[in-house]
Design a protein around this motif. Structure first.
Motif, PDB file in Angstrom:
ATOM      1  N   ILE A  87       0.860  -1.190   0.000  1.00  0.00           N
ATOM      2  CA  ILE A  87       0.000   0.000   0.000  1.00  0.00           C
ATOM      3  C   ILE A  87       0.896   1.240   0.000  1.00  0.00           C
ATOM      4  O   ILE A  87       1.545   1.540   1.002  1.00  0.00           O
ATOM      5  CB  ILE A  87      -0.952   0.007   1.216  1.00  0.00           C
ATOM      6  N   PRO A  88       0.959   1.966  -1.114  1.00  0.00           N
ATOM      7  CA  PRO A  88       1.907   3.081  -1.213  1.00  0.00           C
ATOM      8  C   PRO A  88       1.630   4.239  -0.255  1.00  0.00           C
ATOM      9  O   PRO A  88       2.548   4.978   0.089  1.00  0.00           O
ATOM     10  CB  PRO A  88       1.793   3.529  -2.673  1.00  0.00           C
ATOM     11  N   GLN A  89       0.406   4.384   0.209  1.00  0.00           N
ATOM     12  CA  GLN A  89       0.097   5.473   1.143  1.00  0.00           C
ATOM     13  C   GLN A  89       0.667   5.209   2.532  1.00  0.00           C
ATOM     14  O   GLN A  89       0.745   6.115   3.354  1.00  0.00           O
ATOM     15  CB  GLN A  89      -1.422   5.692   1.241  1.00  0.00           C
ATOM     16  N   ILE A  90       1.059   3.969   2.802  1.00  0.00           N
ATOM     17  CA  ILE A  90       1.736   3.659   4.065  1.00  0.00           C
ATOM     18  C   ILE A  90       3.206   3.999   3.846  1.00  0.00           C
ATOM     19  O   ILE A  90       3.926   3.305   3.150  1.00  0.00           O
ATOM     20  CB  ILE A  90       1.541   2.188   4.482  1.00  0.00           C
ATOM     21  N   THR A  91       3.616   5.114   4.448  1.00  0.00           N
ATOM     22  CA  THR A  91       4.964   5.620   4.216  1.00  0.00           C
ATOM     23  C   THR A  91       5.955   5.158   5.271  1.00  0.00           C
ATOM     24  O   THR A  91       7.165   5.271   5.070  1.00  0.00           O
ATOM     25  CB  THR A  91       4.962   7.149   4.138  1.00  0.00           C
ATOM     26  N   GLU A  92       5.458   4.657   6.375  1.00  0.00           N
ATOM     27  CA  GLU A  92       6.299   4.081   7.425  1.00  0.00           C
ATOM     28  C   GLU A  92       5.491   3.017   8.131  1.00  0.00           C
ATOM     29  O   GLU A  92       4.278   3.150   8.281  1.00  0.00           O
ATOM     30  CB  GLU A  92       6.698   5.115   8.485  1.00  0.00           C
ATOM     31  N   CYS A  93       6.168   1.988   8.593  1.00  0.00           N
ATOM     32  CA  CYS A  93       5.489   0.967   9.382  1.00  0.00           C
ATOM     33  C   CYS A  93       6.516   0.264  10.261  1.00  0.00           C
ATOM     34  O   CYS A  93       7.589  -0.108   9.796  1.00  0.00           O
ATOM     35  CB  CYS A  93       4.786  -0.044   8.480  1.00  0.00           C
ATOM     36  N   ALA A 104       1.489   1.779  11.633  1.00  0.00           N
ATOM     37  CA  ALA A 104       1.748   2.347  10.310  1.00  0.00           C
ATOM     38  C   ALA A 104       1.392   3.825  10.263  1.00  0.00           C
ATOM     39  O   ALA A 104       0.435   4.262  10.899  1.00  0.00           O
ATOM     40  CB  ALA A 104       0.940   1.598   9.257  1.00  0.00           C
ATOM     41  N   ARG A 105       2.168   4.587   9.477  1.00  0.00           N
ATOM     42  CA  ARG A 105       1.866   5.990   9.204  1.00  0.00           C
ATOM     43  C   ARG A 105       1.417   6.081   7.760  1.00  0.00           C
ATOM     44  O   ARG A 105       2.099   5.591   6.861  1.00  0.00           O
ATOM     45  CB  ARG A 105       3.075   6.881   9.440  1.00  0.00           C
ATOM     46  N   LEU A 106       0.266   6.700   7.553  1.00  0.00           N
ATOM     47  CA  LEU A 106      -0.287   6.859   6.216  1.00  0.00           C
ATOM     48  C   LEU A 106      -0.337   8.326   5.828  1.00  0.00           C
ATOM     49  O   LEU A 106      -0.628   9.182   6.670  1.00  0.00           O
ATOM     50  CB  LEU A 106      -1.720   6.304   6.152  1.00  0.00           C
ATOM     51  N   GLN A 107      -0.086   8.603   4.557  1.00  0.00           N
ATOM     52  CA  GLN A 107      -0.251   9.930   3.975  1.00  0.00           C
ATOM     53  C   GLN A 107      -1.486   9.834   3.074  1.00  0.00           C
ATOM     54  O   GLN A 107      -1.531   8.977   2.188  1.00  0.00           O
ATOM     55  CB  GLN A 107       0.971  10.318   3.144  1.00  0.00           C
ATOM     56  N   LEU A 108      -2.459  10.707   3.318  1.00  0.00           N
ATOM     57  CA  LEU A 108      -3.758  10.565   2.659  1.00  0.00           C
ATOM     58  C   LEU A 108      -4.256  11.880   2.075  1.00  0.00           C
ATOM     59  O   LEU A 108      -3.946  12.952   2.583  1.00  0.00           O
ATOM     60  CB  LEU A 108      -4.788  10.057   3.667  1.00  0.00           C
ATOM     61  N   ARG A 109      -5.070  11.753   1.046  1.00  0.00           N
ATOM     62  CA  ARG A 109      -5.698  12.924   0.444  1.00  0.00           C
ATOM     63  C   ARG A 109      -7.072  13.196   1.078  1.00  0.00           C
ATOM     64  O   ARG A 109      -7.563  14.314   1.035  1.00  0.00           O
ATOM     65  CB  ARG A 109      -5.849  12.730  -1.058  1.00  0.00           C
ATOM     66  N   SER A 110      -7.703  12.148   1.674  1.00  0.00           N
ATOM     67  CA  SER A 110      -9.044  12.324   2.235  1.00  0.00           C
ATOM     68  C   SER A 110      -9.373  11.182   3.196  1.00  0.00           C
ATOM     69  O   SER A 110      -8.726  10.144   3.188  1.00  0.00           O
ATOM     70  CB  SER A 110     -10.086  12.323   1.104  1.00  0.00           C
ATOM     71  N   ILE A 111     -10.410  11.404   3.974  1.00  0.00           N
ATOM     72  CA  ILE A 111     -10.924  10.345   4.864  1.00  0.00           C
ATOM     73  C   ILE A 111     -11.431   9.183   4.023  1.00  0.00           C
ATOM     74  O   ILE A 111     -11.270   8.018   4.389  1.00  0.00           O
ATOM     75  CB  ILE A 111     -12.049  10.897   5.772  1.00  0.00           C
ATOM     76  N   GLU A 112     -12.027   9.476   2.887  1.00  0.00           N
ATOM     77  CA  GLU A 112     -12.532   8.413   2.013  1.00  0.00           C
ATOM     78  C   GLU A 112     -11.387   7.500   1.557  1.00  0.00           C
ATOM     79  O   GLU A 112     -11.551   6.279   1.471  1.00  0.00           O
ATOM     80  CB  GLU A 112     -13.247   9.006   0.791  1.00  0.00           C
ATOM     81  N   GLN A 113     -10.245   8.096   1.288  1.00  0.00           N
ATOM     82  CA  GLN A 113      -9.089   7.289   0.892  1.00  0.00           C
ATOM     83  C   GLN A 113      -8.667   6.389   2.054  1.00  0.00           C
ATOM     84  O   GLN A 113      -8.337   5.225   1.855  1.00  0.00           O
ATOM     85  CB  GLN A 113      -7.928   8.191   0.458  1.00  0.00           C
ATOM     86  N   LEU A 114      -8.711   6.899   3.268  1.00  0.00           N
ATOM     87  CA  LEU A 114      -8.403   6.091   4.446  1.00  0.00           C
ATOM     88  C   LEU A 114      -9.356   4.905   4.539  1.00  0.00           C
ATOM     89  O   LEU A 114      -8.927   3.775   4.760  1.00  0.00           O
ATOM     90  CB  LEU A 114      -8.487   6.944   5.716  1.00  0.00           C
ATOM     91  N   GLY A 116     -10.961   3.387   2.178  1.00  0.00           N
ATOM     92  CA  GLY A 116     -10.631   2.415   1.137  1.00  0.00           C
ATOM     93  C   GLY A 116      -9.427   1.560   1.505  1.00  0.00           C
ATOM     94  O   GLY A 116      -9.404   0.356   1.253  1.00  0.00           O
ATOM     95  N   ILE A 117      -8.431   2.181   2.112  1.00  0.00           N
ATOM     96  CA  ILE A 117      -7.230   1.436   2.515  1.00  0.00           C
ATOM     97  C   ILE A 117      -7.556   0.475   3.647  1.00  0.00           C
ATOM     98  O   ILE A 117      -7.165  -0.696   3.622  1.00  0.00           O
ATOM     99  CB  ILE A 117      -6.104   2.417   2.895  1.00  0.00           C
ATOM    100  N   LEU A 118      -8.298   0.953   4.639  1.00  0.00           N
ATOM    101  CA  LEU A 118      -8.656   0.087   5.765  1.00  0.00           C
ATOM    102  C   LEU A 118      -9.538  -1.075   5.311  1.00  0.00           C
ATOM    103  O   LEU A 118      -9.437  -2.179   5.845  1.00  0.00           O
ATOM    104  CB  LEU A 118      -9.330   0.893   6.868  1.00  0.00           C
ATOM    105  N   ASP A 119     -10.393  -0.830   4.320  1.00  0.00           N
ATOM    106  CA  ASP A 119     -11.241  -1.898   3.789  1.00  0.00           C
ATOM    107  C   ASP A 119     -10.414  -3.036   3.193  1.00  0.00           C
ATOM    108  O   ASP A 119     -10.843  -4.192   3.211  1.00  0.00           O
ATOM    109  CB  ASP A 119     -12.202  -1.354   2.722  1.00  0.00           C
TER     110      ASP A 119
END
Length: 147
Positions: A87-93, A104-114, A116-119
């Protein structure tokens, strides 16, 4: 162990990794060949592993950061680890001890993107998410003083 000169080189590079050998030599008050040799030894010993690029994630459109604690379901550890790695949005783990296996640390554009990743991992792990409000301590070097 590192000596005071190595420590000064590392500190100067931590402030600006793009310093030329000449500029670095001036800052640490050594000749350019001496600094080059010390850098080579620091790299060979694994003290310096590389030189990195520091990007402003907000300038790239990532206005939101999240910290997600991830606890794989029984028998799913390796599957979850592979998902995290992909998952490329996970920039550190970090793989950690305790109730959770990963933080994990995620970099996100929106809550909706979060969402989708958690799903993607919801059927393989339990998660607990915190939205980052501020980062009072940025990634920094560990203390370089003598122990």
């Amino acid at each position: 162990m590192i000596d005071d000169i190595d420590r000064n080189i590392i500190e100067a590079l931590s402030q600006d990794a793009r310093l030329s050998i000449k500029e670095l030599a001036q800052r640490v008050e050594l000749s350019s060949p001496s600094v080059s040799e010390r850098l080579k030894r620091l790299e060979e010993r694994g003290v310096i592993r590389g030189f990195t690029l520091d990007l402003d994630s907000k300038a790239l459109g990532y206005s939101l950061q999240a910290i997600v604690r991830i606890k794989p379901l029984p028998g799913k550890l390796h599957i979850v680890q592979k998902l995290i790695e992909d998952i490329p949005q996970i920039t550190e783990c970090d793989k950690v001890t305790g109730d959770d296996c990963f933080v994990a640390r995620l970099q996100l554009r929106s809550i909706e993107q979060l969402d989708g990743i958690l799903d993607q991992i919801a059927d393989k792990a339990e998660t607990s998410t915190a939205i980052v409000k501020a980062q009072p301590v940025k990634r920094r070097l560990p203390p370089l003083g003598l122990v």
